[in-house]
Design a protein around this motif. Structure first.
Motif, mmCIF file in Angstrom:
data_model
loop_
_atom_site.group_PDB
_atom_site.id
_atom_site.type_symbol
_atom_site.label_atom_id
_atom_site.label_comp_id
_atom_site.label_asym_id
_atom_site.label_seq_id
_atom_site.Cartn_x
_atom_site.Cartn_y
_atom_site.Cartn_z
ATOM 1 N N VAL A 87 -0.869 -32.401 14.144
ATOM 2 C CA VAL A 87 -1.241 -33.659 13.496
ATOM 3 C C VAL A 87 -1.773 -34.617 14.555
ATOM 4 N N HIS A 88 -2.690 -35.479 14.149
ATOM 5 C CA HIS A 88 -3.144 -36.552 15.037
ATOM 6 C C HIS A 88 -2.487 -37.848 14.599
ATOM 7 N N ALA A 89 -1.861 -38.535 15.558
ATOM 8 C CA ALA A 89 -1.181 -39.795 15.272
ATOM 9 C C ALA A 89 -1.943 -40.934 15.952
ATOM 10 N N PRO A 90 -2.833 -41.614 15.232
ATOM 11 C CA PRO A 90 -3.610 -42.696 15.834
ATOM 12 C C PRO A 90 -2.757 -43.942 16.017
ATOM 13 N N PRO A 91 -3.220 -44.893 16.804
ATOM 14 C CA PRO A 91 -2.477 -46.152 16.959
ATOM 15 C C PRO A 91 -2.349 -46.877 15.622
ATOM 16 N N LEU A 92 -1.237 -47.561 15.442
ATOM 17 C CA LEU A 92 -1.053 -48.360 14.239
ATOM 18 C C LEU A 92 -2.028 -49.535 14.255
ATOM 19 N N ALA A 93 -2.545 -49.864 13.068
ATOM 20 C CA ALA A 93 -3.499 -50.970 12.972
ATOM 21 C C ALA A 93 -3.589 -51.428 11.528
ATOM 22 N N PRO A 94 -3.879 -52.716 11.307
ATOM 23 C CA PRO A 94 -4.141 -53.168 9.936
ATOM 24 C C PRO A 94 -5.340 -52.424 9.360
ATOM 25 N N ALA A 95 -5.356 -52.268 8.061
ATOM 26 C CA ALA A 95 -6.413 -51.496 7.414
ATOM 27 C C ALA A 95 -7.805 -52.036 7.725
ATOM 28 N N ASN A 96 -7.913 -53.349 7.893
ATOM 29 C CA ASN A 96 -9.226 -53.934 8.158
ATOM 30 C C ASN A 96 -9.604 -53.931 9.639
ATOM 31 N N MET A 97 -8.757 -53.303 10.462
ATOM 32 C CA MET A 97 -9.031 -53.256 11.896
ATOM 33 C C MET A 97 -8.913 -51.840 12.467
ATOM 34 N N ILE A 98 -8.930 -50.836 11.615
ATOM 35 C CA ILE A 98 -8.834 -49.448 12.090
ATOM 36 C C ILE A 98 -10.068 -49.098 12.906
ATOM 37 N N ASP A 99 -9.851 -48.588 14.084
ATOM 38 C CA ASP A 99 -10.957 -48.167 14.947
ATOM 39 C C ASP A 99 -11.658 -46.950 14.342
ATOM 40 N N ALA A 100 -12.976 -46.985 14.314
ATOM 41 C CA ALA A 100 -13.746 -45.910 13.678
ATOM 42 C C ALA A 100 -13.497 -44.558 14.350
ATOM 43 N N LYS A 101 -13.349 -44.570 15.675
ATOM 44 C CA LYS A 101 -13.097 -43.309 16.381
ATOM 45 C C LYS A 101 -11.719 -42.751 16.028
ATOM 46 N N ASP A 102 -10.731 -43.638 15.890
ATOM 47 C CA ASP A 102 -9.395 -43.187 15.505
ATOM 48 C C ASP A 102 -9.408 -42.595 14.100
ATOM 49 N N MET A 103 -10.107 -43.238 13.189
ATOM 50 C CA MET A 103 -10.192 -42.710 11.827
ATOM 51 C C MET A 103 -10.912 -41.367 11.806
ATOM 52 N N SER A 104 -12.001 -41.275 12.553
ATOM 53 C CA SER A 104 -12.758 -40.029 12.599
ATOM 54 C C SER A 104 -11.914 -38.877 13.137
ATOM 55 N N LYS A 105 -11.153 -39.141 14.200
ATOM 56 C CA LYS A 105 -10.298 -38.089 14.770
ATOM 57 C C LYS A 105 -9.171 -37.731 13.816
ATOM 58 N N SER A 106 -8.628 -38.718 13.106
ATOM 59 C CA SER A 106 -7.570 -38.457 12.131
ATOM 60 C C SER A 106 -8.078 -37.567 11.009
#
Length: 215
Positions: A87-106
């Motif tokens: 599993v990939h565990a990206p850094p916690l972030a508010p929904a309106n501030m999710i980093d695009a690279k973190d979402m892509s990797k997730s």
């Protein structure tokens, strides 16, 4: 005859604990990105009298997964158990501030790779094998948007496969581990008191008992 168990995400946490619990009855095919951690796992399996094949690779690399599954078929002909603990565990972030690279990797790790692996591994499991997925309840919780959404999508894939194969096999089991002091959880809750958390070994024993296996 020794059975085979493919464990994706085998180098640490619950994946490693499941590998060690299965080592007495299964040849472990251990997949993870960290070579050193896999070698440590191999030493532990050997000390228990078991045997492992190490596959240091990234599950998001489709060609590597295709090569791995082809190698399993050529060496063993089939697969008895697949444990998907990666599993990939990206850094916690508010929904309106999710980093695009973190979402892509997730998405790549938790969703796309899972779908690809199902297509490759299903023929190896056939009608009699078992696939094990590990659920999480983070979907919809504050700041877990990237992880929660993609982990929920992964389990949705598993549930569809479970429904589709209920009568034909392979068996698809979705376990719900209790919170454990894993590296993934430490990223989410740094500084947490880890004493009350469940031991990965005990969780591995419980989950394998649910599968009807003598752990």
């Amino acid at each position: 005859m020794t059975q085979t168990a493919l464990i994706t995400g085998a180098s640490r946490g619950l994946g490693a604990a499941l590998a060690l619990e299965l080592a007495s009855t299964h040849h472990i095919i251990a997949v993870a990105k960290t070579t050193g951690a896999l070698e440590e796992l191999d030493d532990q399996i050997t000390a228990l009298g078991g045997a492992a094949t190490l596959a240091p690779m990234d599950i998001t690399t489709e060609a590597a997964m295709a090569t791995l599954c082809r190698g399993i078929f050529e060496r063993w002909g089939n697969l008895d158990l697949w444990v998907h603990a990666a599993v990939h565990a990206p850094p916690l972030a508010p929904a309106n501030m999710i980093d695009a690279k973190d979402m892509s990797k997730s998405v790549a790790t938790n969703v796309t790779a899972t779908g690809t692996l199902i297509t490759y591994i299903a023929p190896l499991l056939g009608q009699s094998g078992t696939a094990l997925f590990l659920d999480d309840f983070r979907a919809g919780q504050p700041f877990f948007g990237s992880y929660g959404a993609t982990k929920a999508a992964q389990i949705a894939l598993a549930r569809s496969w479970q429904s589709e194969t209920a009568k034909t096999g392979p068996k698809v089991h979705i376990a719900k581990p209790d919170p454990m002091p894993t590296a993934t959880r430490a990223r989410f809750f740094p500084g947490e008191d880890r004493a009350p958390l469940a031991d990965p070994t005990s969780q591995a024993k419980r989950i394998l008992a649910e599968l009807g296996r003598d752990a």
